[in-house]
Enzyme design. Structure first.
Site, short mmCIF file in Angstrom:
data_model
loop_
_atom_site.label_atom_id
_atom_site.label_comp_id
_atom_site.label_asym_id
_atom_site.label_seq_id
_atom_site.Cartn_x
_atom_site.Cartn_y
_atom_site.Cartn_z
CE LYS A 130 -2.27 -1.07 3.93
NZ LYS A 130 -1.38 -2.20 4.40
NE ARG A 186 7.14 -0.84 9.82
CZ ARG A 186 6.05 -0.76 9.11
NH1 ARG A 186 5.90 0.03 8.02
NH2 ARG A 186 4.92 -1.21 9.88
NE ARG A 238 3.21 -5.06 11.05
CZ ARG A 238 3.90 -4.89 10.26
NH1 ARG A 238 4.87 -5.36 10.22
NH2 ARG A 238 3.63 -4.08 9.21
NE ARG A 248 7.83 -3.30 5.38
CZ ARG A 248 6.56 -2.93 5.64
NH1 ARG A 248 5.74 -2.56 4.67
NH2 ARG A 248 5.77 -2.84 6.87
#
Ligand code: AMP
Length: 208
Positions: A13, A155, A166, A122
């Site tokens: 996103k 992160r 999550r 990521r």
């Protein structure tokens, strides 16, 4: 154009929003980025939410809703916005409906196994939020941001345990929003498992 980007963490996103904001000339509002910038600047809000983000849980609705209410009242949102990562619960969606009308809610569809692969590789530039992937979208120089040369970070919530949490939170609290918005005739479904450039094309077609 007032849009919401919906979909599991890792669906891309934020990456697609970076292209869409230029193309449509509207701001990209990521609640995750807003929280992370508060954490980095050690604001009161940042201190309040730091451990919640690290664990992969959700910040309380009241806090998140007020933050978004203030943000979309800013002048740059008068022609629209892309909301990325908000709403994530039914009460947040109800609150948003009281604040504004929406033109579209884009559901980024991707299998959950793919999400785990994407999130664990990521990497992010801490100051700009630019996103990379060690395999699928590596930086020009290993571990460094392409534009500023800053060290990229992983992160804390992209560590395996937090990813699983999550995904559970997404399934329980956020996935019901697909039906919520489908019932309102707002949902546009796009295949988010293909390359970012292709996802962006699908987005543009679905919004025509
Ligand atoms: P994201 O960058 O969208 O993956 O968001 C990172 C983290 O910020 C989430 O795991 C939550 O802890 C928090 N967060 C972001 N958006 C929301 C929201 N709409 N409601 C509650 N917590 C949120």
């Amino acid at each position: 154009m007032r849009m919401v980007f919906l979909g599991p963490p890792g669906a891309g996103k934020g990456t697609i929003a970076a292209s869409a904001k230029e193309y449509y000339g509207i701001p990209h509002i990521s609640t995750g980025d807003l929280f992370r910038s508060n954490i980095k600047n050690e604001t009161e809000l940042g201190l309040q939410v730091k451990s919640i983000l690290a664990s992969g849980g959700l910040v309380p609705d009241s806090v998140t809703i007020e933050m978004v209410r203030n943000r979309i009242a800013e002048p740059d949102c008068k022609n629209g916005f892309i909301l990325d990562g908000f709403p994530r619960t039914i009460p947040q969606a109800d609150a948003l409906a009281e604040m504004t009308d929406l033109d579209a809610v884009v559901d980024f569809q991707i299998p959950k196994e793919e999400v785990v692969k994407r999130l664990s590789g990521r990497r992010m530039c801490p100051s700009s939020g630019r996103i990379y992937h060690v395999i699928f979208n590596p930086p020009k120089v290993d571990g460094k941001d392409d534009e500023t040369g800053e060290d990229l970070i992983q992160r804390p919530d992209d560590k395996e345990e937090a990813i699983m949490h999550r995904l559970e939170v997404y399934t329980e609290q956020t996935e019901p929003l697909i039906k919520y918005y489908r019932d309102k005739g707002l949902i546009k479904e796009i295949d988010a498992s293909v390359k970012p450039s292709e996802v962006f094309e699908l987005l543009k077609q679905s919004l025509c």
